[in-house]
Design an enzyme around this catalytic site. Structure first.
Site, short mmCIF file in Angstrom:
data_model
loop_
_atom_site.label_atom_id
_atom_site.label_comp_id
_atom_site.label_asym_id
_atom_site.label_seq_id
_atom_site.Cartn_x
_atom_site.Cartn_y
_atom_site.Cartn_z
N THR A 125 -6.75 -2.76 3.02
CA THR A 125 -5.71 -3.51 3.94
C THR A 125 -4.49 -2.08 4.60
O THR A 125 -3.77 -1.67 3.95
CB THR A 125 -5.13 -4.41 3.39
N GLU A 138 -11.04 -7.40 3.98
CA GLU A 138 -11.18 -7.73 3.06
C GLU A 138 -10.99 -9.83 3.06
O GLU A 138 -9.36 -9.69 3.29
CB GLU A 138 -10.92 -7.11 2.20
N ASN A 152 -3.39 -12.61 7.49
CA ASN A 152 -2.20 -13.32 6.29
C ASN A 152 -0.45 -13.53 6.51
O ASN A 152 -0.23 -14.77 6.13
CB ASN A 152 -2.06 -11.75 5.60
N PHE A 203 -4.27 -24.82 3.56
CA PHE A 203 -2.88 -24.07 3.48
C PHE A 203 -1.62 -24.62 3.47
O PHE A 203 -0.94 -24.35 4.21
CB PHE A 203 -3.06 -22.82 4.20
N ALA A 216 2.55 -27.71 -0.33
CA ALA A 216 4.05 -27.45 0.01
C ALA A 216 4.52 -26.98 -1.50
O ALA A 216 3.73 -27.20 -2.52
CB ALA A 216 4.97 -28.66 0.65
N GLY A 217 5.91 -26.07 -1.61
CA GLY A 217 5.66 -25.79 -2.56
C GLY A 217 7.34 -24.72 -3.13
O GLY A 217 7.52 -24.58 -2.04
N CYS A 266 -0.32 -9.53 -1.52
CA CYS A 266 -0.75 -9.36 -0.13
C CYS A 266 0.42 -9.55 0.90
O CYS A 266 0.25 -9.46 1.41
CB CYS A 266 -2.40 -9.83 -0.03
N LYS A 308 -0.68 -17.49 -8.92
CA LYS A 308 -1.73 -18.71 -8.17
C LYS A 308 -3.12 -19.27 -9.53
O LYS A 308 -2.23 -17.79 -10.38
CB LYS A 308 -2.22 -18.23 -7.54
N ARG A 351 1.48 -9.58 -9.91
CA ARG A 351 2.55 -8.91 -8.59
C ARG A 351 3.24 -9.73 -7.54
O ARG A 351 2.38 -10.37 -6.75
CB ARG A 351 1.41 -8.01 -7.72
P1 NAD Z 1 -5.18 -3.02 -7.02
O1 NAD Z 1 -3.64 -2.39 -7.47
O2 NAD Z 1 -6.17 -3.82 -7.91
O3 NAD Z 1 -7.00 -1.44 -7.23
C1 NAD Z 1 -6.52 -0.33 -6.88
C2 NAD Z 1 -7.84 0.36 -7.34
O4 NAD Z 1 -8.15 2.12 -7.16
C3 NAD Z 1 -7.18 0.85 -9.23
O5 NAD Z 1 -8.21 0.67 -9.81
C4 NAD Z 1 -6.66 2.00 -9.22
O6 NAD Z 1 -6.86 2.90 -10.03
C5 NAD Z 1 -7.48 2.57 -7.98
N1 NAD Z 1 -6.99 4.17 -7.25
C6 NAD Z 1 -5.89 4.45 -6.65
N2 NAD Z 1 -6.24 5.31 -6.30
C7 NAD Z 1 -6.81 6.39 -6.35
C8 NAD Z 1 -8.47 7.08 -6.23
N3 NAD Z 1 -7.88 8.54 -5.30
N4 NAD Z 1 -9.47 7.38 -6.24
C9 NAD Z 1 -9.89 6.27 -7.36
N5 NAD Z 1 -9.13 5.16 -7.50
C10 NAD Z 1 -8.15 5.14 -7.33
O7 NAD Z 1 -6.00 -3.12 -5.21
P2 NAD Z 1 -6.35 -4.68 -5.07
O8 NAD Z 1 -5.02 -5.49 -5.05
O9 NAD Z 1 -7.97 -4.16 -5.38
O10 NAD Z 1 -5.75 -4.08 -2.83
C11 NAD Z 1 -7.12 -3.19 -2.56
C12 NAD Z 1 -7.16 -3.03 -0.95
O11 NAD Z 1 -7.49 -4.38 -0.70
C13 NAD Z 1 -5.38 -3.11 -0.78
O12 NAD Z 1 -5.28 -2.41 0.41
C14 NAD Z 1 -5.48 -4.26 -0.54
O13 NAD Z 1 -4.44 -4.77 0.61
C15 NAD Z 1 -6.46 -5.15 -0.39
N6 NAD Z 1 -6.86 -6.85 -0.02
C16 NAD Z 1 -6.40 -7.50 -1.74
C17 NAD Z 1 -6.73 -8.46 -1.57
C18 NAD Z 1 -6.79 -9.31 -2.73
O14 NAD Z 1 -6.93 -10.48 -3.39
N7 NAD Z 1 -5.63 -8.33 -3.77
C19 NAD Z 1 -7.52 -9.07 -1.17
C20 NAD Z 1 -8.04 -8.11 0.40
C21 NAD Z 1 -7.49 -6.97 0.90
C1 UGA Z 2 -4.50 -14.08 0.36
C2 UGA Z 2 -5.77 -14.60 1.11
O1 UGA Z 2 -5.81 -16.00 0.94
C3 UGA Z 2 -6.55 -13.96 1.58
O2 UGA Z 2 -7.36 -14.43 2.97
C4 UGA Z 2 -6.21 -12.13 1.65
O3 UGA Z 2 -7.50 -11.44 1.79
C5 UGA Z 2 -5.84 -12.12 0.35
O4 UGA Z 2 -4.38 -12.54 0.56
C6 UGA Z 2 -4.83 -10.81 0.36
O5 UGA Z 2 -5.06 -10.25 1.83
O6 UGA Z 2 -4.87 -10.13 -1.00
P1 UGA Z 2 -4.84 -14.91 -2.86
O7 UGA Z 2 -3.38 -13.76 -2.37
O8 UGA Z 2 -5.17 -14.34 -3.27
O9 UGA Z 2 -4.58 -14.60 -0.91
O10 UGA Z 2 -3.83 -16.24 -2.90
P2 UGA Z 2 -3.60 -17.35 -1.99
O11 UGA Z 2 -4.64 -18.49 -2.67
O12 UGA Z 2 -3.58 -17.11 -0.38
O13 UGA Z 2 -2.14 -18.00 -1.96
C7 UGA Z 2 -1.04 -16.69 -1.96
C8 UGA Z 2 -0.10 -17.38 -2.10
O14 UGA Z 2 0.44 -18.70 -1.26
C9 UGA Z 2 -0.26 -18.19 -3.75
O15 UGA Z 2 1.09 -17.72 -4.46
C10 UGA Z 2 0.19 -20.10 -3.36
O16 UGA Z 2 0.52 -20.49 -4.55
C11 UGA Z 2 0.35 -20.11 -1.81
N1 UGA Z 2 -0.39 -21.34 -1.70
C12 UGA Z 2 -1.18 -20.99 -0.97
C13 UGA Z 2 0.54 -22.21 -1.20
O17 UGA Z 2 2.07 -21.99 -2.04
N2 UGA Z 2 0.07 -23.14 -0.52
C14 UGA Z 2 -0.71 -23.29 -0.48
O18 UGA Z 2 -1.18 -24.18 0.56
C15 UGA Z 2 -1.06 -22.02 -0.46
#
Ligand code: NAD
Ligand code: UGA
Length: 455
Positions: A122, A164, A233, A274, A277-278, A285, A345, A352
């Site tokens: 992102t 994503e 988001n 979504f 409430a809580g 993210c 969750k 985080r």
């Molecule tokens: P994360 O912190 O879990 O993982 C990032 C990984 O990248 C780590 O394993 C780290 O070691 C690696 N990394 C960092 N620098 C590097 C480099 N120079 N070369 C190779 N590897 C390297 O991150 P994440 O939660 O997977 O999120 C990644 C991106 O996706 C973010 O921008 C986040 O906003 C987005 N995103 C996350 C979610 C989610 O549910 N976590 C959902 C949608 C989008």
């Molecule tokens: C969220 C989005 O749902 C994903 O679509 C997105 O890809 C992701 O962020 C991202 O960009 O990382 P995520 O954070 O993994 O996913 O989990 P969610 O299910 O969205 O929950 C986020 C938070 O909202 C949690 O703390 C959960 O407890 C809270 N929540 C969720 C509520 O309090 N009420 C709800 O009805 C739903």
């Protein structure tokens, strides 16, 4: 197709594993040697339901490999995913240094064969064009061995934004059952390759409901694709803050927010998703992306009034359980509070920006002793970022001697605990259900004084 995924966190590893499962040959690159060693040995560094089995199967079939060697990954991939973290800076801005390092690294290893570079992370609006510039910078500094000119290098790759939308805890399911796929870019060749890559997913070959029409693919420009991610988001976070505000009004007027959510959710324009409430939203993210969007808007002279309200409702909501404890217990000093759940969750090991962390800090500040039980954190011994809390190994040890329990995370296991026995072990059987997850009557008949959120 030949794919390289750079960054094997929650997004990168799930993406790499799922793409290998649908038949592609994937190399996952990470610069964390420990992680790569673990994955090479068949273990997943994160907990995500279903991931480990798929990872092991594709590794054994030879379609999935792990390395720290970016050059090898770049040489292998016709499609290169950037999936590294973009955490918040203290200002709220997105920290794009990891994306920059990877883009530069890719540039230095380009060899002239056509590649699509995909922004899966992102990233702030405008990053697609910025990544192109950084890749070219990397190419200029990398002195490609076969002496390709920079013009040839520039023509040899395109950048696509492919945000994503997976959720942690159901990331594999979400990947195989997407609501939509968004592709931003201006190169028909790159978009065509991305569509080919995703064809089995678009045709729902791995979906739970295979008879549904194909997954909608939105092809758009880079900036709109990047904005779609932030807007999605921000909307979801706003929806939760909205229902939390309604819950707080319900508390005062004697209505039940779970009934209200049902009633408004039946309106298809609103939908019932979504609206739980809580004690507020957390995770890696929502908090960072809402802040980053606010920051981007401010940079362009726009004040985001609605997003600021979304954040401030959430900040207040995250302390609501402490307010309820104060009302019930009066002084919190020297009281013992037990938290059911720590992760932000259920079905994840991710702490985080978890609401539990704020509760622990505030309860500690007020002099309370805090204990916790979490199905994953208690069993893995993972304690990263956890201070001021004693992590217990089971729910009954948690309840023992507590003046109150707060259900922080709606883990399915918490529906079936022996609440009668837990109530007897406590100093004072008070349960604050921070996720409106439990049946109030069952909990009351187990001997608890029960308090939900807005019900
Ligand atoms: P994360 O912190 O879990 O993982 C990032 C990984 O990248 C780590 O394993 C780290 O070691 C690696 N990394 C960092 N620098 C590097 C480099 N120079 N070369 C190779 N590897 C390297 O991150 P994440 O939660 O997977 O999120 C990644 C991106 O996706 C973010 O921008 C986040 O906003 C987005 N995103 C996350 C979610 C989610 O549910 N976590 C959902 C949608 C989008
Ligand atoms: C969220 C989005 O749902 C994903 O679509 C997105 O890809 C992701 O962020 C991202 O960009 O990382 P995520 O954070 O993994 O996913 O989990 P969610 O299910 O969205 O929950 C986020 C938070 O909202 C949690 O703390 C959960 O407890 C809270 N929540 C969720 C509520 O309090 N009420 C709800 O009805 C739903």
């Amino acid at each position: 197709m030949r794919v390289c995924v750079i960054g094997t966190g929650y997004v990168g590893l799930v993406t790499g594993v799922c793409l290998a499962h649908i038949g592609h040959h994937v190399i996952c690159v990470d610069n964390n040697e420990e992680k790569v060693k673990l994955m090479k040995s068949g273990q997943t560094p994160i907990f995500e339901p279903g991931l480990s089995e798929l990872m092991q199967a594709s590794s054994q079939d030879g379609r999935l490999e792990f390395t720290t060697d970016l050059a090898a990954g770049v040489a292998h991939g016709e499609i290169l995913f950037i999936a590294v973290g973009t955490p918040p800076l203290p200002t709220g801005e997105s920290d794009t240094r990891y994306v920059e390092a990877v883009a530069r690294g890719i540039g230095s290893h380009l060899d002239g064969g056509y590649k699509v570079i995909v922004n899966k992370s992102t990233v702030p609006i405008g990053s697609g064009d910025w990544v192109k510039v950084i890749v070219m910078d990397g190419a200029a500094g990398g002195a490609p061995e076969d002496n390709k000119s920079l013009e040839e290098i520039s023509a040899s790759f395109d950048v696509v934004s492919n945000p994503e939308f997976l959720r942690e805890g159901s990331a594999v399911y979400d990947t195989f059952n997407p609501d939509r796929i968004v592709l931003g870019g201006n190169s028909p060749q790159a978009i065509e390759m991305m569509q080919e890559l995703y064809t089995p997913l678009i045709e729902r070959k791995y979906a739970e409901e295979q008879s549904l029409p194909p997954v909608p693919v939105l092809v758009t420009d880079l900036s709109s694709a990047e904005m779609i991610k932030y807007a999605a988001n921000a909307f979801l976070a706003t929806k939760i803050s909205f229902i939390n505000e309604v819950a707080n009004i319900c508390d005062r007027v004697g209505a039940d927010v779970t009934e209200v959510a049902k009633g408004i959710g039946l309106d298809s324009r609103i939908s019932n998703k979504f609206l739980q409430a809580g004690i507020g939203w957390g995770g890696s993210c929502f908090p960072k992306d809402v802040l980053a969007l606010t920051h981007i808007a401010n940079d362009y002279g726009y004040e985001t009034q609605l997003l600021q309200a979304t954040v401030s409702v959430n900040q207040r909501q995250r302390l609501l359980a402490v307010e309820k404890l104060k009302q019930e217990l009066k002084m919190l000093k020297a009281k013992t509070v037990g938290l059911l759940g720590l992760t932000f969750k259920p079905d994840t090991d991710d702490l985080r920006d978890a609401p539990a962390l704020i509760l622990i800090e505030e309860l500690n500040r007020l002099g309370a002793k805090v204990k916790a039980y979490d199905p994953i954190i208690s069993s893995t011994g993972m304690r990263h970022g956890l201070t001021g809390v004693i992590v217990e190994t089971d729910p009954e040890r948690l309840a023992d001697g507590c003046d109150a329990l707060v259900l922080v995370t709606d883990w399915q296991q918490f529906a079936k605990l022996d609440y009668e026995r837990m109530a007897k072990l406590m100093n004072n059987p008070l349960l604050i259900d921070g996720r409106n997850f439990l049946d109030p009557e069952t909990i009351k008949s187990a001997g608890f004084h029960y308090e939900g959120i807005g019900r």
